[in-house]
Design a protein around this motif. Structure first.
Motif, PDB file in Angstrom:
ATOM      1  N   THR A  42      -9.474   2.914  -5.190  1.00 22.24           N
ATOM      2  CA  THR A  42      -9.425   1.581  -5.647  1.00 22.24           C
ATOM      3  C   THR A  42     -10.568   1.174  -6.798  1.00 22.24           C
ATOM      4  N   GLN A  84      -3.608  -3.028  -5.199  1.00 18.50           N
ATOM      5  CA  GLN A  84      -3.073  -2.616  -3.942  1.00 18.50           C
ATOM      6  C   GLN A  84      -2.764  -3.478  -3.065  1.00 18.50           C
ATOM      7  N   ASP A 164      -1.556   1.188  -7.999  1.00 15.20           N
ATOM      8  CA  ASP A 164      -2.252   1.437  -6.814  1.00 15.20           C
ATOM      9  C   ASP A 164      -1.393   1.259  -5.485  1.00 15.20           C
ATOM     10  N   GLU A 165      -1.067   2.397  -4.883  1.00 12.50           N
ATOM     11  CA  GLU A 165      -0.077   2.187  -3.801  1.00 12.50           C
ATOM     12  C   GLU A 165       1.052   1.373  -3.951  1.00 12.50           C
TER      13      GLU A 165
HETATM   14 MG   LIG Z   1      -7.423   1.392  -2.338  1.00 12.50          MG
END
Ligand SMILES: [Mg+2]
Ligand SMILES: Nc1ncnc2c1ncn2[C@@H]1O[C@H](COP(=O)(O)OP(=O)(O)OP(=O)(O)O)[C@@H](O)[C@H]1O
Lengths: 505, 423
Positions: A42, A84, A164-165
């Motif tokens: 991240t 995220q 991100d995820e």
């Molecule tokens: Mg992360």
């Protein structure tokens, strides 16, 4: 086009989050970025997006160096990112969130709300995302908020998109839908970075896989060349057991009895509608279902966070229907909430403070009216060790931890007591494979010690791996009950509302 | 399913709204009883309250409403009891607040009738002062709102009003009142800028920064008022903006003198409320401002410059407070005195909270404050058995009751008071 990060280094007080990292993404390719919690994924992406300034290193687009002072520079350079942690204004409507920063306006800056709504509706239809543009964002379950984030990035039409995820709160069907979106973008000539802890997903969607560990890139592999086990080992640095290892359940007396429970959501809609079920000591019950079918409100009601309008909840024979969260908590109930940043942690508190958040008023953490901080710190240090929370110390703000490590702090706090009932929503959201293994084994251990466990997750794999019994929620009701061994297709059908009720033994 | 449900087990529990309705209903019935006994039985039968509905010299002069004090109290008690009963039935939960607001309005009427029984009372005069007295409160509230919507708490409103009033007086005295007005607004902007730099750039605690500005403003203006204005009287006579009646509208009985016969400040204030309301909820500027107040990081990731947005709004808030300061010395009275504001800035802040950070709410809260202050002044003239100390508490008591009862739970911008830190 080609995007390149070259020699990126980022230092935070006490940690080197990125250490000479390089990454390259070309138009029309998908790069998966894997790595354990706190590996620096991240951070790297935030540098690319202009949120952080790198200590050293450069960003290049088509070989030319670019400097981003803020996200607006990155956006102008054609970079889009799904973060995220949700970057949504809770009180705004979906449409307002989607257009923020690039609003359709008439004269004098007057917002063209109709155009904003239409843009959202068009994108939702085109990509099958099915989101109501007029819904208030904070009323939506996390899975749908995730879709809003995806809509936001699709509206900007960036050349390079970082996810991100994005899949950590999506159901398998939703993940398939998401992959279709990724492939459409790729075919449209966009370059994509995809971060996930689900190794299978990386193998399925990526053209290249880059693995980070402790701030460095440690490997780059092609999906055709590796297996999940190998990926896990590359990430964690040791072999990982990807299958939950558990014996047969030995259910004993009833711990939780829910009878005809109905709950309203924030808009006074009856989203839990006459739900009844029981959980016994020594069994794990999973609730599967597409997000937004009442699971969130059900859990909130069971833990005392939301009043119910009809029905009863009994814990160990005691009526807890109208008890306060603290009273319920004191009856040895552990709760891992679905949105860690909103209801699991106090972000501006330190790790220690968050660890004792549920017990600061009790011996040994407090003596009379005085806190015993050394006892608190001791507990925090022990748990950080035990749960492998990657942090420079227990006295740093929990907000500076990586997402997965924040999740571990919650799980550690909730499991570090004698519990009779565990209620966990998305317990391993955003946690890396190594730590999932540990948390899963802890959940099974709690069961074997006689706790009743309720797992709510959009991730069918996790539900199937852990549960002895599976309930499916659809439209606020239990639409099916299955043994833990049921096939995904059976369960999947019930999740879509088919009410062919399979009777559990 | 293993469990079965019997009808007896399904019970419907009251929602918080329903419980609140019960409380409101009981309160209304209690008030009905109070009005019946105190305002009804408490006056001599046959006595008459006379309300003047027009000011001397108006087009429709000599409008008078004379009412039997006792009968009015009985009527009000009856309506209150009826409203209370309706609310208790809980069939229209959404109308609870409306019923409460009507009830409180009637209560005020019954109270006035009681106070004026056997006498004559200029109702329209009181309503007119209500509007005038609400102006600085509304402007203070709007100033606070501009800042808090971007998450900067401005408790320096008081100091901004005071300093602007001071500068406006001096500049207005040596030049014209228009130049004085401009100088006052510029002063507000400068103080807003100081607050912005302290809190946004240096991340000084917002409350402390505000307190410092207030103390500084009070000390400086008091000192200069004594030393400079006390010596040179010519610097303390700026003249004032005269009022002008709006044709036709100004002649409507009651409404006319209340809203359409004032100086420029009053009109601008009302227009400003509507303007800020639409700007905040219907324009790009408003959407971005609110996003910065609710979730600055999200705003940042969408390419919005959080710092610039905050600077701009805090300075604009200062300008509004400056305008309010000018009202005090260039319209209401035309001279400056030490600590002339006497807490109006803080009341404005309260009006913002009670108005739920909404411009229209600030307007309503400001009017309630204004009403309470006007009531206090006029009742003093009328002479009632209530001790005067108690009367001077009315503005605050009324506010607390109305706010606690009618407004209910309020939610400030989520990031209110927090500095934004990158990295
Ligand atoms: Mg992360
Ligand atoms: N704002 C910050 N201040 C201080 N330290 C930070 C900050 N952000 C990240 N870190 C630290 O940098 C390291 C890398 O964090 P990062 O969030 O990049 O991890 P990640 O790979 O995304 O992990 P996860 O899979 O859990 O999301 C962590 O050790 C974290 O504690």
């Amino acid at each position: 086009m080609e995007l390149e990060l070259r020699g990126i280094r980022k230092e935070f007080p006490g940690v080197v989050a990125n250490d000479d990292v390089s990454l390259r993404v070309r138009s029309g390719e998908t790069v998966a970025l894997l790595g354990e919690n706190g590996a620096g994924k991240t951070t790297l992406m935030n540098i690319l997006y202009g949120l952080y300034t790198a200590t050293a290193g450069t960003v290049l687009i088509d070989g030319e160096e670019v400097v981003f002072h803020s996200p607006s520079d990155a956006i102008k350079a054609g970079i889009g990112m799904v973060h995220q942690h949700f970057m949504l204004v809770p009180v705004f409507t979906v449409a307002e969130n989607a257009v923020l920063g690039d609003e359709p306006t008439e004269r004098l800056g007057w917002l063209d709300k109709r155009r904003a709504r239409k843009a959202v509706r068009d994108i939702s239809e085109r990509y099958g995302l099915n989101v109501d543009p007029d819904a208030i964002t904070e009323d939506l379950p996390v899975g749908i908020q995730q879709r809003v984030e995806i809509i936001k990035v699709l509206m900007r039409e960036a050349d390079f998109v970082v996810f991100d995820e994005p899949t950590s709160v999506l159901t398998p069907t939703e993940v398939d839908g998401f992959f279709e979106i990724v492939n459409t973008l790729k075919a449209g000539g966009k370059g994509i970075v995809f971060i996930s802890h689900k190794l299978g997903e990386a193998l399925e969607i990526a053209d290249r896989i880059v693995i980070m560990r402790r701030g460095r890139t440690v490997a780059e592999v092609l999906p055709s060349e590796v297996t999940e086990e190998q990926l896990a080992e590359l990430m964690v640095g040791r072999p990982v057991d990807l299958v939950v290892d558990k014996g047969r359940a030995q259910p004993k007396e009833t711990i939780l009895a829910v009878n005809s429970l109905s709950v309203l959501d924030d808009r006074n809609r009856r989203v839990v509608d006459g739900v009844s079920f029981e959980i016994r000591s020594g069994e794990i019950v999973g609730i599967a279902g597409v997000q937004g079918n009442g699971q969130t409100e059900l859990v909130e009601s069971l833990t005392g966070l939301r009043p119910s309008i009809t029905g009863t909840v009994f814990l160990n024979g005691e009526d807890i229907t109208t008890k306060s969260p603290r009273a319920i908590h004191k009856l040895a109930v552990a709760h891992v909430p679905e949105d860690r940043q909103r209801s699991g942690l106090v972000l501006p508190f330190t790790v220690t403070e968050n660890i004792v958040l549920d017990s600061y008023y009790e011996d040994p953490i407090s003596k009379g009216i005085q806190m015993d901080w050394s006892a608190a710190r001791e507990r925090a240090e022990r748990l950080v060790e035990e749960y492998d929370v990657r942090t420079p110390g227990t006295e740093v703000l929990v907000s500076t931890l990586s997402g997965g490590n924040q999740q571990k702090v919650i799980v550690a706090r909730e499991f570090d007591r004698d519990v009779r009932l565990v209620i966990a929503s998305q317990p391993t959201r955003g946690i890396d494979v190594g730590s999932i293994e540990y948390i899963h084994s802890r959940i099974v251990e709690e069961r074997d010690q006689g706790a009743a466990v309720l797992i709510v997750s959009s991730e069918l794999d996790e539900i199937r791996a852990l549960s002895d019994r599976i309930l499916v929620m659809y439209g606020g009701r239990i639409s099916g009950e299955f043994p833990g061994t049921a096939s995904p297709t059976e369960i999947g059908l019930a999740m879509l509302g088919s009410t062919s009720e399979a009777e559990a033994s | 399913m293993t469990t079965t449900t019997t009808a007896a087990e399904i019970r419907i529990r009251a929602t918080p709204e329903e419980r609140r309705a019960t409380a409101v209903g009981v309160t209304l019935i209690f008030l009905a009883a109070f009005v019946f006994w105190v305002f009804g039985l408490g006056v001599e039968s046959g006595s008459v309250s006379t309300f003047n509905l027009s000011l001397p010299g108006a087009v429709f002069a000599d409008l008078v409403w004379a009412v039997n004090s006792q009968w009015l109290a009985y009527a009000v008690a009856l309506i209150l009891a009826f409203l209370g009963g309706l609310v208790l039935r809980r069939t229209h939960i959404r109308l609870t607040n409306l019923a409460l607001a009507i009830g409180l309005g009637l209560l005020a009427l019954a109270f006035l009738t009681w106070a004026a029984s056997g006498k004559t009372f200029s109702l329209v005069g009181m309503l007119k002062s209500t509007v005038v007295l609400s102006v600085p409160v509304i402007l203070g509230g709007l100033s606070g709102l501009m800042c808090e919507r971007v998450a900067v708490i401005n408790i320096a409103i008081e100091g901004q009003l005071l300093t602007a009033a001071f500068v406006g007086t001096i500049v207005g005295s040596v030049s014209s009142i228009w130049v004085g007005l401009f100088a006052a607004m510029a002063t507000g902007a400068v103080l807003g800028g100081v607050l912005a730099v302290l809190t946004i750039k240096f991340r000084i605690d917002q409350i402390i920064a505000g307190v410092v500005i207030n103390i500084f403003a009070l000390g400086l203006t008091s000192f200069l008022a004594r030393r400079v204005l006390g010596e040179v009287q010519d610097l303390n006579s700026p003249g004032r903006f005269s009022s002008f009646k709006i044709p036709v509208l100004g002649d409507i009985p009651v409404i006319g003198p209340m809203f359409f016969d004032h100086n420029m400040f009053v009109y601008v204030t009302f227009i400003l409320v509507i303007f800020v309301h639409f700007a905040l909820f219907y324009t790009r500027w408003g959407l971005r401002s609110r996003s910065v107040g609710e979730h600055p990081r999200a705003a940042d990731t969408m390419g919005i410059n959080v710092f610039r947005t905050r600077y701009r709004n805090v300075i604009l808030g200062g300008v509004i407070a400056g305008f309010g300061g000018a009202f005090l010395t260039l319209a209401q009275v035309s001279r400056f005195e030490e600590n002339l504001t006497a807490g109006i800035g803080f009341i404005g802040l309260a009006a913002m909270i009670f108005g739920r950070w909404m411009p229209i709410g600030v307007l309503g809260a400001g009017l309630v404050f204004g009403f309470a202050r006007a009531l206090q002044q006029k009742l003093g003239i009328l002479g009632t058995p209530i001790p005067s100390e108690f009367l001077s508490m009315t503005p605050y008591i009324v506010t607390i009751i109305v706010v606690a009862g009618v407004v209910g739970r309020a939610r400030p911008p989520a990031a209110d008071g927090q500095p934004y830190i990158k990295d």
